[in-house]
Design a protein around this motif. Sequence first.
Motif, PDB file in Angstrom:
ATOM      1  N   PRO A 119       0.804  -1.238   0.000  1.00 50.51           N
ATOM      2  CA  PRO A 119       0.000   0.000   0.000  1.00 50.51           C
ATOM      3  C   PRO A 119       0.828   1.276   0.000  1.00 50.51           C
ATOM      4  N   TYR A 169       1.439   3.136  -3.391  1.00 50.02           N
ATOM      5  CA  TYR A 169       0.155   3.574  -3.940  1.00 50.02           C
ATOM      6  C   TYR A 169      -0.434   4.741  -3.144  1.00 50.02           C
ATOM      7  N   LEU A 170      -0.247   4.728  -1.836  1.00 52.17           N
ATOM      8  CA  LEU A 170      -0.756   5.817  -1.011  1.00 52.17           C
ATOM      9  C   LEU A 170       0.057   7.091  -1.188  1.00 52.17           C
ATOM     10  N   TYR A 227      -1.105   4.114   8.449  1.00 56.71           N
ATOM     11  CA  TYR A 227      -1.167   2.712   8.025  1.00 56.71           C
ATOM     12  C   TYR A 227      -0.071   1.890   8.701  1.00 56.71           C
ATOM     13  N   SER A 238      -4.626  -2.784   0.634  1.00 62.02           N
ATOM     14  CA  SER A 238      -3.890  -2.656  -0.627  1.00 62.02           C
ATOM     15  C   SER A 238      -4.839  -2.327  -1.776  1.00 62.02           C
ATOM     16  N   SER A 252      -5.831   1.229  -1.459  1.00 55.62           N
ATOM     17  CA  SER A 252      -4.742   2.135  -1.843  1.00 55.62           C
ATOM     18  C   SER A 252      -4.582   2.190  -3.362  1.00 55.62           C
TER      19      SER A 252
END
Length: 441
Positions: free
Chosen positions: A122, A125-126, A356, A374, A377
């Motif tokens: 994640p 992507y975050l 997170y 995930s 995200s």
Amino acid sequence: MKLIENQQFKYLLAGFPILAFIYALISYSVNIPWLDDFEVGPVALYRWLQEVEFQKKMAIIWAPNNEHRVVTLKLLVLFNYYVLGQLNFKWMILQSHLYLIPLFIVIWKTLPKSNRVLFFLPVPYLFLNFQYYLSTYWMISSVQHNLVIGFGALAMYCLSKNSTRRFWLALGCTLMACLSNSDGLFFIPIGALVLLLQQRLRGLLIWLMLLSSAIVLFFWKYPSMNYHESGINYFYQHPLESLNGFFVFMGGGFDFWYREQTSFRLIETAFVGILLVFILLISLIRLIKGLGFSQFIQRFKDKSSTQPNVLFVLSMLLFCLMNAGAISILRSSWGEFVYLIGNYKIYPTLALVFVYLLVLLTWKPSSMLVGLISIFSIIFWGFSIANSLEDVRQRKILLQKERVLFRKGEVGLGFTAQQQKDFGIDKIMRFFESKGIYSEE
């Protein structure tokens, strides 16, 4: 499910946003200065080259841009000039993002070794989204924020490891963070708190003695004290505005409707900010409960309550919270939408990542729950691209158009024609172009 369990697939999935971010960074960064870029780039370099006395040269490096000391940025400008022979804003944007490498490395090392790739999934992507694109593609903002985050994260990670050798590295990195942006100063009290929790009193004394002098130097001949005083006075008169602004700032990573100044934006981001802070507080309560309330003092004495990874994550979260607090107090007089300025959004996005990580370390969620996080995200990342990619493209086109107008002495790149003459920017840019030091191509 078998596909997600495949180790190679997880590596590819985690690496995809990184490669996409690098591609976009190279594609949409341009070697064109805008607004404050001129002051810290060509203007500072020109004055440096014209100045003979060493003391006055140092004064140019130390002079603030607005309320920020950007010493590392000006040193980067000098590095590009003397070593690479260029004043290239695109290069400096790319170079600034190298400082995110240590951020990702220390996050990777913080994660549990078992199923580490899934836990890491994640994070890119975050964080590597387009919500804070102004901070990504505007040179001065990119260098300021990326360097302070990169140096600060490395400093807090080293400090959390309770090592004498790493202590000095942490001290040096904290100093570099302070010289990168004003909020780098936040790492001084945060680091002191880490040392106190570790009961490293000798290190704490050294830390405070050396870095407190950095604070004194930072505010020496500081031109923006009146500005800060007016912000604090406004806060005293309107404290609820700042409280609301704090949560709006913390939820700024979810400001997908930034094109319009509507109340919905403020309500939605404030709700997300409250939710993030709530999760943070619940995680802290779980952490303390896990240590045991009745034995907490004894655990503190035994130094068993200071888990390095948790200390690192908490220190970075505290950094994000202090940014939110400072902006909500000092900027509240600027209006209710000031908390959602584009280049600020990198900090609530960073907070999202570390919330997170705190959940991961304190809740110890199952692989299925991490998988759901995930998926969230990835959706968040995809939505940010769909929402902001065209803005990133248009910004590149706009800068290229304004560069043509700027060359003609018309309004462009943040300056009117008269301002260009008053500040001598047109003359300075022609000087560097004639020497082959700057070229848009």
